[in-house]
Design a protein around this motif. Sequence first.
Motif, PDB file in Angstrom:
ATOM      1  N   ASP B 890       0.809  -1.213   0.000  1.00 34.80           N
ATOM      2  CA  ASP B 890       0.000   0.000   0.000  1.00 34.80           C
ATOM      3  C   ASP B 890       0.843   1.265   0.000  1.00 34.80           C
ATOM      4  O   ASP B 890       0.397   2.325  -0.417  1.00 34.80           O
ATOM      5  CB  ASP B 890      -0.952   0.006   1.201  1.00 34.80           C
ATOM      6  CG  ASP B 890      -2.031   1.057   1.032  1.00 34.80           C
ATOM      7  OD1 ASP B 890      -2.868   0.895   0.120  1.00 34.80           O
ATOM      8  OD2 ASP B 890      -2.014   2.054   1.785  1.00 34.80           O
TER       9      ASP B 890
ATOM     10  N   GLU C  88     -14.131   4.945   4.211  1.00 34.90           N
ATOM     11  CA  GLU C  88     -14.398   3.531   4.471  1.00 34.90           C
ATOM     12  C   GLU C  88     -15.142   3.366   5.791  1.00 34.90           C
ATOM     13  O   GLU C  88     -16.113   2.621   5.892  1.00 34.90           O
ATOM     14  CB  GLU C  88     -13.082   2.743   4.547  1.00 34.90           C
ATOM     15  CG  GLU C  88     -12.301   2.689   3.249  1.00 34.90           C
ATOM     16  CD  GLU C  88     -11.367   3.886   3.065  1.00 34.90           C
ATOM     17  OE1 GLU C  88     -11.577   4.926   3.726  1.00 34.90           O
ATOM     18  OE2 GLU C  88     -10.428   3.785   2.250  1.00 34.90           O
ATOM     19  N   PRO C 394     -12.708  -3.173   2.862  1.00 29.84           N
ATOM     20  CA  PRO C 394     -11.455  -2.521   3.293  1.00 29.84           C
ATOM     21  C   PRO C 394     -11.017  -2.929   4.701  1.00 29.84           C
ATOM     22  O   PRO C 394      -9.945  -2.544   5.137  1.00 29.84           O
ATOM     23  CB  PRO C 394     -11.803  -1.026   3.286  1.00 29.84           C
ATOM     24  CG  PRO C 394     -13.110  -0.904   2.561  1.00 29.84           C
ATOM     25  CD  PRO C 394     -13.808  -2.202   2.728  1.00 29.84           C
ATOM     26  N   ARG C 399      -5.105  -6.058   5.657  1.00 28.28           N
ATOM     27  CA  ARG C 399      -4.626  -4.676   5.577  1.00 28.28           C
ATOM     28  C   ARG C 399      -3.395  -4.448   6.456  1.00 28.28           C
ATOM     29  O   ARG C 399      -2.614  -3.528   6.218  1.00 28.28           O
ATOM     30  CB  ARG C 399      -5.733  -3.683   5.921  1.00 28.28           C
ATOM     31  CG  ARG C 399      -6.110  -3.549   7.396  1.00 28.28           C
ATOM     32  CD  ARG C 399      -7.201  -2.496   7.545  1.00 28.28           C
ATOM     33  NE  ARG C 399      -7.559  -2.149   8.914  1.00 28.28           N
ATOM     34  CZ  ARG C 399      -8.491  -2.765   9.635  1.00 28.28           C
ATOM     35  NH1 ARG C 399      -9.150  -3.789   9.142  1.00 28.28           N
ATOM     36  NH2 ARG C 399      -8.769  -2.358  10.863  1.00 28.28           N
TER      37      ARG C 399
END
Lengths: 91, 991, 416
Positions: B890, C88, C394, C399
Amino acid sequence: MLLIECPWCGPRDESEFAYGGEADISRPIDPDALSDAEWADYLFMRSNRKGENREIWNHQHGCRRWFVVERDTVSYAIRATFPMDGEGRSP
Amino acid sequence: MSQAFRLPVGGRIRRDEPLEFTFNGRTLSGFAGDTLASALLANGCRVVGRSFKYHRPRGIMAAGAEEPNAIVQVGRGQHAEPNLKATQVELQAGLEARSVRGWPSVNFDLGRINDRLGGVLAAGFYYKTFMSSAGSWHRSERFIRRAAGLGWAPTGSDPDRYESRNAHCDVLVVGAGPAGLSAARSAALAGARVLLVDDQPELGGALLACRDTIDRMPAKDWLAAQAAFLEAQPRVRVLRRCTAFGYHDHNFLSLVQHDLTDHAVVQRLWRVRAKQVVLAQGAFERSLVFPNNDLPGVMLASAVSTYIRRYAVRPGCQLVVFTNNDSGYQAAIDWLEAGGQVEAIVDCRDDVRGDLPRTAQSMGARILTGTVVAGARGRSGLRSVEVAPAAGSGVARQKLQCDVLAMSGGWNPAVHLHSQSGGRNQWQPEPACFTPGNPVQAAVSAGACNGVFGLRECLAQGHQAGQEAARRWGFEPAFDEASEAPAMQSGALMPLWRVPEMRGRLAASKQFIDYQNDTTLSDLRLALREGFEHIEHIKRYTALGFGTDQGKMGNINGMALVAEGLGKTIPEVGTTTFRPPFTPVRFGACAGGDVGDLYEPVRKTPLHEWQVENGAPFEVVGQWLRAHYYPHEGEDLETAVCRECLATRASVGIMDASTLGKIDVSGPDAETFLERLYTHDIARMSVGRCAYGVMLGEDGMVMDDGVMARLGPERFYVTTTTGGAANVLSWMELWLQTEWPDLQVRLTSLTETWSTIALAGPNSRQVLRAMGCDVDLEPEAFPFMTTRTARLENEPVRLFRISFSGELAYEINVRSDRADFMWRRAMAAGAAFGITPYGTETMHVLRAEKGFIIVGQDTDGSVTPVDLGMNWMMSKSKDYIGRRSLARPDCVRPGRKQWVGFRSLDDRTVVREGSQLVQGDTLEPPVPLLGHVSSSYFSACLGYPIALGLLNDGKRRHGEELLAVDAGGGRTRVRVVAPVFYDPEGERQHA
Amino acid sequence: MEKYSALKLIRHALGSNRKWPRAWRKAEPAARYDAVVVGGGGHGLATAYYLASRHGMRNIAVLEKGWIGSGNTGRNTTIVRSNYLWTEASLLYEKSLQLWEGLSRELNYNVMFSQRGVYNLGHTLQEMRDIERRVAANRLNGIDAEVVAAEQIKAAIPIINTSRHARYPILGASLQRRAGVARHDAVAWAFARAADALGVDIIEQCEVRGIDCQGGRVVGLQTSRGPIATGRVGLVAAGHASVVAAMAGLRLPLESHPLQAFVSEPLRPLLDTVVMSNAVHGYVSQSDKGELVIGAGIDAYNGYGQRGSFHTIEHAMQAMVELFPCFSRVRMLRLWGGIVDVSPDACPIIGTTPVRGLYLNCGWGTGGFKATPGSGWVLAHTMAHDAPHELNAPFGLDRFSTGALIDEHGAAAVAH
């Protein structure tokens, strides 16, 4: 208000200390050798133990030393405190 | 009516100190030593409150913290105190009290209509209605809210003062009844440091209403002797009017001392760390559950005794006692001694043979065994009770006239603190109560709170507890004996959780369990019927135990009735957790003295005084107060800032930068250490050089920034942001101590040792010269991004040639005690150049013109140095904290937010900070958000507004037009530009 | 399911309330379920309800080791709002808020969702910048939000201290009018009753002790009441998320901390909105019963003890008295603690895991209550489709490896 035994200063109120989270997490020697997942494990993943826990605290409003505390995360009883690299001391 | 119910003699009231007070507007009289409750009873006030839901008339039931009904508002305006229990209010001259419920008055309450709707308003009714349409709850809630609540919050701020104190002791004894006094004495005799606390104005607890003898003297004489003994001990501290309300981890207890009269402080919070705790808080008597058990006149038996013996008030004429144990007889005995008439003692037990029943009988009281009170009758107060066989057939046998019913359902030990300390409670079938289980902290329970109810046993257990507590800390107990009271025979209690159901009118009458919340037996049954079976569900569904008595009166009855309903035993139903506080505690007392000006420390720089003199408004930055701007007569923020900016760029400005964090990093490994914490190459810094540094979190996000200077091969002077100073020092210490203890580095915070005066502008060099600077200031000798020690105005200083404005600039670091002097000299020296002091706002504008970031304003924890275009200062040749994170997918993804500038297309509109950037004109939500404006100012030097912010793929969008939409919906067309507006080549700072 | 209404209240009252049926069955665990939700708090019950009502699954169990709603559902300060900073997050919370708006009617149970507005105060220029940024973002995302000035706050809340001389003066606030509070226990009961009516087994006093996996797939659970076979398991255990996930060999980026709250004695109405402050840390509303419901700051250390340290309460009291000087003489009635599972970015983790058929919903930290219906909605979708809903996509566990965190710490939306 926990009563925490600083290995250098003796027993003091919790409000003199800062909590630093799980102990025994070492920064990888060669971060580039790690996959993203392995790096994430170091960076974010935590054991978050229920029961006996090893954690680090800093005597922020005292000697400003970091040290290791063995504490039960349910009863909050402290079994021992250690200098970062030393012998245990029971409260 | 003047104290018609006051007995002519007796009690502990001080008859030579009569007091006048008002209740619901009526002036009444009482005596010093009364509580509001005892004075109200003395004056014959029966109805003192109304219940929460059904608005039923309610009277005083108890004499202590368990009182559910007599809730009053005391005082008015700023001095008001809501929701006090009349039983806990010490009577004072001029006290103004009123009932908290009842409209138009407590004696006639229109809300009583609810009592007739009882079935509809049963437990949880509100969950089942008010949802016919979208707005129905919204509309109904207003009425429900209006009907809710007890007292009124005071208006305005609190005139009372509070403070908190820490205390340490070997033995903390909570409660000064027979057990607590004995414990305190034996611990003190053993040599322990003892802290004895009791919530009453005088020591004694149950002894204050006791008719027995101890050590062959009347209890009150023994009490006086004990109190005198303890007061005389140097290692004993006695706190009266002091309630231990919280038992926390590691033997830490919170106490509140109230009604202090000897200080300006009215309440004091005690934080006590005790090596050993003796809990001797006594017990609460249980009510009994029967129809209309809430009528004014229905009281706890022990309360009746207390009012007679301690306060010399006999609250009625004709008494019926309803009991399931011997202690209830005490009320009848006291009542008879006080000249009252006892209609009968109704005892559900068939077999009655204790000392107390025998005494009562010998005094002529009629005892109805195997009998229960099947129900009470009366309108606004008790007039009669109906009695029936305990093994009931549902038919009342007899009606007894009475105006007071003294009930005793047994006793509940005050296990609250034990429970708060983490200890479990265990159910004792005999005498049907919860008692403390094994302590989990260094504590022991003694006396009635340990389930021991005889005076003799309480004295012995307290004595033993005190010795034991002292012994555990190495004190050798003295050879003293426990005090003795005569042995008493008492019969066993027979648990009675409800009475047999009656036919007729009484069948439809409510039977209260939690009085204050109007929780009835049928509410519990409804909850069970609907499947709420866990005691916590039942409590939450019926509000059982959620009143201001915190379930002291009703919880155990409720649990027993739930057990019955479920066909379980009480221990199977479980006990509920007791949470702090034991009794309600004022917010102010918990807040202590750290309110108002003392809420949080204010940090002021050594130049603060000058700034005040010169009319600067201040901005709060972290704990600091910083001068925001320096308005001239008639100037607002905008005009002052324009003037300050122009003057600085044209000639010279001066600013207080003392709040910047300053850390001395020294030692053989200082360089290695900083290499690991900052992104740039430290090794390339020669002595005397300065460098801008950025520190990342291990997640790769910008954490702090500042200029560091190399003062020597092994010594660096590192500055941090104002808000980040403490964090950065802690961060450095963390790494040094936990990861790299092998590095030899010393860290010293110098933030307050040195003050920083920034001079910026083309004439700043001239000002330094005018101040007698002893070093060569020529650019070749003292170039940009270097530092020198110097003497200025004959004071030693350190000069940094660094610039946060893009101008030729210097920062003077001077000993803080000479800062004010130095500033005033600089002002004098600069006068010839029109030196202009500027504040944080101008600093922000000047740095924005140069595109410099402010960490925390332009970054938010999701911004990497790459996003900010700082690649040039990220070393490729070393590892540093956070570097690995920058390689995560990212962080290298195209299109990340990047640091850019914005120009309003109209060149007039200053975009509101926080505006979001979007594309296109049709703003149909959700609109894709491309970024936001983090800094925006009118640039006086440039003559147009400028803005900075983060924008998706920003670097490649220079020249694009976007729409900035602010929080008020305002739209401004902007063009994306490079994030530097002024002197992009950076020539001025090198001048 | 017996429909609740005013008429029914009257009819039952005439029969002395003797005929009310159980709100939900007392189910015994079956040997096999199509899906099992571990954790009978609001989120878990909502998940089961939406699995049954929206995804047509019927053979579902909710396992709760205590009593339903005994964790954070029954321990929070009941604030519901959706004005988060990042798109989000705000869209997820907004979905939840929209579900709240129709929840009482959908479930036929009045959860007392009271849209009395929430003020997030700003005390410094930087807090005001953050508020401006958040409000601007919210509005563009279709979420109601506005910036209000100190004078407007004072007009709406006369008891608040807007003195310019306060240590942290109130400079302004964001206001979300659709935000508010709800009755926390009722939310669990309402979802339980509605899920039960659709055939969901709600099994209390049933503790999960092991997760059985074969070939990287979930095949069943070991519980205190025997083994249960199932191919889909949703872990919705809040404070205990790490403990339960460890049974499947998963490590999570969570730390469980005590979070304390307290109520005052009941007072006559004096605060008819919700006020939250970060700089002066505290948040407060007044319940329909009249109690001031106040949240304190999070305790520093990890703890599963459902209690924290008293100095945290002292600080919260100081904050309250600072904001509302007239609270000083009001008295604290009850104090309690919950266990909040805090993630590094203050956002939840909802999605699939490396173990097939095992789904996570955790990491809500201090902000879970407001998300109750939305959280159930997206997890139900995720469990039914073995893939996240677009709203929770998300929020996956991945993540933390990719670095695509949703950093709500920076926003004034950290506290609850």
